[in-house]
Motif scaffolding. Structure first.
Motif, PDB file in Angstrom:
ATOM      1  N   SER A   3       2.420 -41.719 -15.737  1.00  0.00           N
ATOM      2  CA  SER A   3       1.027 -41.429 -15.438  1.00  0.00           C
ATOM      3  C   SER A   3       0.814 -39.948 -15.318  1.00  0.00           C
ATOM      4  O   SER A   3       1.726 -39.179 -15.142  1.00  0.00           O
ATOM      5  N   GLY A   4      -0.409 -39.552 -15.365  1.00  0.00           N
ATOM      6  CA  GLY A   4      -0.725 -38.132 -15.386  1.00  0.00           C
ATOM      7  C   GLY A   4      -0.724 -37.658 -16.813  1.00  0.00           C
ATOM      8  O   GLY A   4      -0.099 -38.200 -17.692  1.00  0.00           O
TER       9      GLY A   4
ATOM     10  N   ALA B 218       2.078 -27.144  -5.477  1.00  0.00           N
ATOM     11  CA  ALA B 218       2.488 -27.503  -4.116  1.00  0.00           C
ATOM     12  C   ALA B 218       2.095 -28.941  -3.814  1.00  0.00           C
ATOM     13  O   ALA B 218       0.923 -29.302  -3.886  1.00  0.00           O
ATOM     14  N   VAL B 219       3.069 -29.752  -3.479  1.00  0.00           N
ATOM     15  CA  VAL B 219       2.809 -31.140  -3.067  1.00  0.00           C
ATOM     16  C   VAL B 219       2.813 -31.235  -1.548  1.00  0.00           C
ATOM     17  O   VAL B 219       1.976 -31.896  -0.933  1.00  0.00           O
ATOM     18  N   ASP B 220       3.798 -30.578  -0.923  1.00  0.00           N
ATOM     19  CA  ASP B 220       3.873 -30.459   0.539  1.00  0.00           C
ATOM     20  C   ASP B 220       3.810 -31.820   1.228  1.00  0.00           C
ATOM     21  O   ASP B 220       2.954 -32.077   2.084  1.00  0.00           O
ATOM     22  N   ARG B 221       4.715 -32.673   0.847  1.00  0.00           N
ATOM     23  CA  ARG B 221       4.825 -33.994   1.481  1.00  0.00           C
ATOM     24  C   ARG B 221       6.300 -34.369   1.602  1.00  0.00           C
ATOM     25  O   ARG B 221       7.132 -33.889   0.831  1.00  0.00           O
ATOM     26  N   PRO B 222       6.640 -35.218   2.556  1.00  0.00           N
ATOM     27  CA  PRO B 222       8.028 -35.695   2.630  1.00  0.00           C
ATOM     28  C   PRO B 222       8.312 -36.661   1.487  1.00  0.00           C
ATOM     29  O   PRO B 222       7.399 -37.269   0.920  1.00  0.00           O
ATOM     30  N   VAL B 223       9.578 -36.772   1.144  1.00  0.00           N
ATOM     31  CA  VAL B 223       9.978 -37.701   0.087  1.00  0.00           C
ATOM     32  C   VAL B 223      10.984 -38.698   0.630  1.00  0.00           C
ATOM     33  O   VAL B 223      11.688 -38.441   1.606  1.00  0.00           O
ATOM     34  N   THR B 224      11.029 -39.837  -0.004  1.00  0.00           N
ATOM     35  CA  THR B 224      12.081 -40.818   0.240  1.00  0.00           C
ATOM     36  C   THR B 224      12.342 -41.512  -1.076  1.00  0.00           C
ATOM     37  O   THR B 224      11.667 -41.273  -2.076  1.00  0.00           O
ATOM     38  N   GLY B 225      13.316 -42.364  -1.099  1.00  0.00           N
ATOM     39  CA  GLY B 225      13.702 -43.035  -2.326  1.00  0.00           C
ATOM     40  C   GLY B 225      15.189 -42.889  -2.531  1.00  0.00           C
ATOM     41  O   GLY B 225      15.950 -42.719  -1.578  1.00  0.00           O
TER      42      GLY B 225
ATOM     43  N   ALA C 194      -0.140 -33.470  -9.008  1.00  0.00           N
ATOM     44  CA  ALA C 194      -0.400 -32.255  -8.240  1.00  0.00           C
ATOM     45  C   ALA C 194      -1.069 -31.195  -9.114  1.00  0.00           C
ATOM     46  O   ALA C 194      -1.951 -30.456  -8.647  1.00  0.00           O
ATOM     47  N   LEU C 195      -0.697 -31.122 -10.377  1.00  0.00           N
ATOM     48  CA  LEU C 195      -1.371 -30.205 -11.296  1.00  0.00           C
ATOM     49  C   LEU C 195      -2.844 -30.581 -11.449  1.00  0.00           C
ATOM     50  O   LEU C 195      -3.729 -29.710 -11.453  1.00  0.00           O
ATOM     51  N   ASP C 196      -3.090 -31.876 -11.573  1.00  0.00           N
ATOM     52  CA  ASP C 196      -4.474 -32.333 -11.709  1.00  0.00           C
ATOM     53  C   ASP C 196      -5.293 -31.966 -10.476  1.00  0.00           C
ATOM     54  O   ASP C 196      -6.438 -31.506 -10.578  1.00  0.00           O
ATOM     55  N   ARG C 197      -4.716 -32.155  -9.301  1.00  0.00           N
ATOM     56  CA  ARG C 197      -5.443 -31.823  -8.070  1.00  0.00           C
ATOM     57  C   ARG C 197      -5.713 -30.327  -8.002  1.00  0.00           C
ATOM     58  O   ARG C 197      -6.775 -29.896  -7.571  1.00  0.00           O
ATOM     59  N   ALA C 198      -4.722 -29.533  -8.425  1.00  0.00           N
ATOM     60  CA  ALA C 198      -4.905 -28.083  -8.390  1.00  0.00           C
ATOM     61  C   ALA C 198      -6.024 -27.629  -9.319  1.00  0.00           C
ATOM     62  O   ALA C 198      -6.680 -26.612  -9.079  1.00  0.00           O
ATOM     63  N   GLU C 199      -6.258 -28.402 -10.395  1.00  0.00           N
ATOM     64  CA  GLU C 199      -7.301 -28.046 -11.353  1.00  0.00           C
ATOM     65  C   GLU C 199      -8.595 -28.797 -11.107  1.00  0.00           C
ATOM     66  O   GLU C 199      -9.555 -28.636 -11.867  1.00  0.00           O
ATOM     67  N   GLY C 200      -8.594 -29.631 -10.062  1.00  0.00           N
ATOM     68  CA  GLY C 200      -9.802 -30.382  -9.760  1.00  0.00           C
ATOM     69  C   GLY C 200     -10.080 -31.507 -10.723  1.00  0.00           C
ATOM     70  O   GLY C 200     -11.223 -31.962 -10.863  1.00  0.00           O
ATOM     71  N   VAL C 201      -9.040 -32.005 -11.391  1.00  0.00           N
ATOM     72  CA  VAL C 201      -9.223 -33.112 -12.327  1.00  0.00           C
ATOM     73  C   VAL C 201      -9.292 -34.410 -11.542  1.00  0.00           C
ATOM     74  O   VAL C 201      -8.409 -34.693 -10.723  1.00  0.00           O
ATOM     75  N   PRO C 202     -10.293 -35.248 -11.739  1.00  0.00           N
ATOM     76  CA  PRO C 202     -10.404 -36.493 -10.977  1.00  0.00           C
ATOM     77  C   PRO C 202      -9.325 -37.483 -11.392  1.00  0.00           C
ATOM     78  O   PRO C 202      -8.829 -37.455 -12.502  1.00  0.00           O
TER      79      PRO C 202
END
Length: 1021
Positions: free
Chosen positions: A736-737, A907-914, A1013-1021
């Motif tokens: 996705s993305g 920047a995602v700035d969130r914890p990860v797990t998996g 995160a790239l989409d959010r940085a560019e304001g892409v819905p």
């Protein structure tokens, strides 16, 4: 005397009838398991030594009554009894020809723990780590800690009088034993302790008649393990029968319960790592550090360390651990050690994770030492001689000289503070001449050890490896005293005969003698083993790291053993069965063996053993090899045709555009049930949905910014064929993305599809047909980083090249065939190696222009990347293109790190797990991934282990329970315990599918997370 055929057959018949009668009688008498089958016996023919003996059968007693019943039956039939714990003994004392008692299955309980008295009551099959885990909340621990602490048992430790790295502080196992419950061969139940408690009739009289010998005939050493500890029976030593029993290697009685002492666990620790010019210099420095009361004084030579990261300068090192009530005090003590050490270089380590990493170097030495730096095999046999600590430096110099005189090599390491040295030596135990040199060296080394006032065994016991040489250490009269002591305890010589007294020769029963003398025809190249499958199987030396019931960090091995707890499902167990298959004595039908097939059936092919096994056993490759031969010319399981041919089926669906229809049919329960049955898929599984628009279809329809050839202009050769016929052709998977977007400017100002390096994105089957969103996301991120993205060619030209080797005749286009690259993973995992080779050859044909251009190949699916990087060159070693393609393979994170080093991820700035994909951990490494995550503000570590789906494994009938158990080992718990805003990372399609089907959780590829995160940085819905 010679026997005719009839006499031989009659003798064989009588032997079989005897074994059947013994087995039947044991089954009537014992409530635990009785195993006389081929697999039961094959699994215990060897321990971690050079020796092999075939038992009649195995009994797993439920309790002490079962032990007594087993001994009674065996005594009536004059059959020897051999006690076995974790099977990690290095001297051969855990093998035998009679009935083997396996205490690990049932008699493995911690019966009582008394924090105030600092004692524990344990059964013999309890693994040391389980005792340590129970004692830790009370601030206590069991003092001795062999490097095999994750699988060695308390019974085995008592039998061998084991020690470990902390013996300078807490002594040997004998120092921690208070009372022992023991069953004799005559059925007497004794409670051994001090002041002659539990002594069998005649023992006191024997000892009191030999007081002078007991006082003068035993060297005073911190690590004197050889022979019987009869000097513990002296009145000034408390007439301690329990202590005297320790180190008797199962020859005097059978332990059923033990009361052991615990010691306070230091609240804080620090590690001083001291570098010296060589191991002799380190050895000479070790005694001077003992007055500082360290917890450890461990030594390692440089030729044992493959990657000395984190170590100070030097050719050898001492690991000196200090303990205290506070971190500051522990560090101060470590710094005092450094000041007193007179080392070439030093550093103090207090971070717990870094200390564990350094200690793993030491703990894995028992395995890594089995390979010399050039890959030559090295073997135990002289694993743990001990001399007075003050004599260790001179002894090591003389030892090195003796090695040179015999043209042998070894890598010393061990407990330098106690004068105990471990070493594996590159003996040739395969030829008559080599075995003769092994004997001569052993005799001369025994004399050398004695000349330095030492003990032939300083930790692991004598077994068959050294018992024959005990007269050189003790003299004939003391050895005769050992024989009299054995007769007091076991007058029928029923318990582990041939060990310690009246021993078998040290060069008899060698486990290599049973292997075929000529190489076996195999399909893989086995480059690390000289192309020899026998040498590959010999890699397993039995240290049994694969038998641990828990792993830490990113470790994987061995998920199937953790799921079942069965030796047959450990890497060691499977290697043992392969060894016996080659030997042909127990397993007589070779590649057609059902015993080997059944043991390998639950191997997930996770490749965890390839990296986590200290000697690099690669059971996934061995499994593929075996399946290839086992099913040659025979009907295979349905899953081998359905899931094994997954690329073919999915391409057919894509060509006919029937994905919507098949998805709809799969949602109809009766039809799905019938499909699962026909395909050999577990009834508990859901059939994954097939993408209605493949990644390749998206790629062909998206257009390419900036370059009409999709970034191919720099390739030359076949690049001019254009997107559909050349490198811009279809093929890949996606995520996705990314969507249909083209031509936007990335945050750093670089247009997608910019002027950066060209990378070729590998269209693996999973991304192409099942998860195309991952591919789309990867394109989005790679182009945002300024890279030019192309896909592999899809036209395979026929005919010879002309001219410069790149140009081809124009008529070649008329004979060109459209095809798709494939890593062959599904064929490899099902052992269809002929098909895999054909597929990979076609892939190499397609990839020739990529190889000529030297373009990196980015593979999003870790299992496919691992197949290309490791399996491809091993399966096609004769094709130089295979090694070139393997070398060009990069993971998604590696591609960004190497080819867009100045790019800053969003920047995602969130914890990860998996979970780190098991193949990535084992083959590819995850350093670049960790750095990329950190750069994007993704905090935390991923768990280890294996998701349990493992490609086709978790979908096959009969595998669901094990698959589920593997997921519950680490993956699912780590996700459940994660914070609500955590990103669930799972780069493997199998891992994401397992999360979805077992936990209802959506896992995401790292590319998807960064694309969003790239989409959010560019304001892409």
């Amino acid at each position: 005397m010679s026997f005719g055929k009839g006499q031989f057959e009659q003798g064989q018949f009588e032997e079989e009838r005897f074994e059947q009668g013994l087995e039947a009688e044991l089954r009537r008498a014992v409530r635990g398991e009785v195993g006389f089958g081929v697999t039961d016996r094959a699994l215990v023919t060897m321990d971690a030594s050079n020796y092999r003996r075939v038992p009649l059968g195995v009994v797993a007693p439920k309790d002490a009554d079962d032990v007594a019943a087993t001994v009674a039956v065996c005594r009536a039939h004059e059959v020897p009894v051999v006690a076995r714990g974790g099977g990690t003994s290095i001297a051969g004392q855990a093998t035998g020809t009679g009935v083997v008692l396996d205490f690990t299955r049932h008699m493995n309980t911690l019966l009582e723990l008394d924090p105030e008295a600092r004692t524990a009551v344990v059964q013999p099959g309890l693994v040391l780590d389980r005792l340590q885990e129970a004692a830790a909340p009370h601030g206590l621990r069991f003092g001795p800690d062999p490097s095999t602490h994750g699988r060695c048992t308390l019974g085995g430790m008592i039998g061998n009088n084991s020690c470990g790295s902390h013996s300078v502080a807490w002594g040997t196992t004998a120092d921690s034993v208070r009372e022992l419950s023991v069953l004799t061969a005559r059925g007497d139940r004794l409670r051994l302790g001090r002041d002659w408690a539990g002594a069998p009739p005649g023992l006191r009289e024997l000892a009191e008649g030999e007081l002078a010998r007991l006082r003068t005939g035993f060297p005073d050493l911190p690590r004197r393990i050889s022979g019987y500890a009869l000097d513990a029976l002296l009145p000034e030593n408390g007439a301690d029968v329990a202590r005297s029993f320790c180190g008797s290697e199962g020859t005097l009685g059978l332990l059923t319960e033990a009361v052991v002492s615990l010691v306070p666990e230091p609240r804080a620790r620090a590690l001083a790592v001291l570098g010296y010019a060589d191991e002799s210099a380190a050895a000479e420095a070790a005694p001077g550090l003992l007055p500082l009361a360290p917890l450890t004084v461990e030594g390692m030579a440089a030729d044992l360390i493959r990657a000395p990261a984190g170590l100070p300068k030097g050719g050898a090192w001492l690991f000196v651990e200090t303990g205290a009530d506070s971190p500051g005090e522990a560090r101060a003590r470590a710094e005092t050690v450094v000041r007193a050490a007179d080392a070439v270089d030093a550093r103090v380590v207090t971070d717990p994770a870094e200390r564990r990493t350094l200690w793993r170097l030491r703990e894995d030495a028992a395995g890594t030492a089995t390979r010399m730096p050039d890959g030559t095999e090295a073997w135990p046999g002289w694993e743990d001689c001990a001399v007075p600590p003050a004599r260790l430096g001179p002894y090591l110099r003389d030892f090195r000289a003796l090695l040179t005189a015999h043209d042998l090599r070894g890598t010393p390491y061990g407990h330098f503070g106690d004068g105990c040295v471990h070493v594996r030596i590159d003996f040739d135990l395969l030829t008559e001449a080599g075995v003769g040199r092994f004997r001569r060296f052993s005799e001369e080394l025994a004399d050398l050890v004695v000349a330095h006032g030492g003990s032939l065994s300083g930790e692991h016991g004598d077994g068959q490896a050294r018992a024959e040489l005990l007269p050189r250490m003790y003299g004939a009269e003391t050895v005769e005293l050992f024989e009299r002591a054995k007769a007091v305890w076991d007058r029928d010589d029923l318990l582990n005969p041939g060990i310690l007294v009246r021993p078998a020769p040290l060069d008899a029963n060698l486990r290599f003698a049973a292997l075929p003398h000529r190489p076996v025809d195999v399909t893989f190249g086995y480059p690390a083993d000289g192309g020899d499958f026998r040498a590959a199987v010999r890699r397993c030396v039995g240290v049994a790291k694969c038998r641990t019931t828990s792993v830490s960090g990113a470790a994987v091995m061995c998920p199937s053993f953790r799921a079942t707890g069965e030796e047959a499902h450990s890497t060691r167990g499977r290697a043992r069965l392969l060894h016996e298959m080659l030997a042909g004595e127990l397993i007589t039908d070779g590649w057609r063996s059902t015993e080997v097939r059944d043991a390998l059936d639950l191997c997930l092919s996770c490749k965890g053993c390839r990296s986590d096994c200290p000697v690099g056993v690669d059971m996934a490759t061995y499994k593929a090899e075996f399946l290839h031969h086992h099913y040659a010319g025979r009907l295979r399981p349905a899953a081998h045709y359905s899931m094994g041919s997954l690329p073919v089926w999915l391409r057919w669906i894509a060509r006919t555009r029937t994905a919507p229809l098949l998805n709809a049919l799969a949602s109809v329960r009766p039809l799905a049930r019938a499909a699962r049955w026909a395909a050999g898929i577990a009834a508990e599984r859901e059939i994954p949905r097939v993408a209605e628009r493949t990644f390749g279809q998206w790629w062909r329809g998206r257009g390419s910014p900036g370059d009409p050839d999709g970034g191919l202009s720099g390739l030359g050769g076949l690049g001019g064929l254009g997107r559909r016929g050349g490198l811009g052709g279809s093929g890949g998977s996606g995520g996705s993305g990314g969507g249909e977007r083209t031509g936007r400017t990335a945050p750093g100002g670089t247009a997608p599809g910019g002027t950066g390096d060209l990378v070729v994105l590998w269209p693996d089957t999973f991304t192409e047909h099942l998860s195309p969103s991952v591919g789309r996301a990867a394109v989005r991120v790679l182009e945002a980083a300024g890279l030019r993205v192309a896909l592999p060619p899809t036209l395979r030209l026929r005919g010879r090249p002309v001219g410069d080797g790149r140009s081809r005749a124009a008529t070649a286009l008329l004979r060109a065939r459209r095809d798709r690259v494939c890593c062959g993973l599904t064929y490899l995992s099902t052992g269809r190696l002929d098909t895999a080779r054909a597929v990979l050859r076609r892939t190499l044909d397609l990839m020739e222009p990529v190889l000529e251009a030297g373009a990196p190949v980015v593979v999003l699916e870790p299992s496919c990347a691992a197949a290309l990087r490791s399996d491809l060159p091993e399966l096609l070693p004769e094709d130089p293109r295979a090694a070139r393609l393997a070398a060009s393979v990069l993971t998604f994170a590696e591609a960004l790190e190497r080819h867009a080093p100045l790019w800053t991820p969003p920047a995602v700035d969130r914890p990860v797990t998996g979970q780190t994909h098991c193949h990535q951990h084992a083959v590819l490494g995850d350093g670049a991934d960790r750095r990329l995550r950190a750069s994007a503000g993704l905090s935390g570590d991923l768990s280890g282990g294996c998701c349990g789906l493992a490609g086709n494994f978790g979908f096959e009938k009969g595998h669901f329970e094990v698959s589920h158990a593997c997921a519950e080992d680490q993956l699912l718990p780590s996700v459940r315990q994660a914070p609500p805003d955590a990103v669930i990372l799972a780069d493997g399609y199998s891992c994401r599918t397992q999360l979805a089907q077992l936990g209802g959780i959506r896992g995401r590829h790292l590319a998807e997370v960064l694309a969003d995160a790239l989409d959010r940085a560019e304001g892409v819905p």
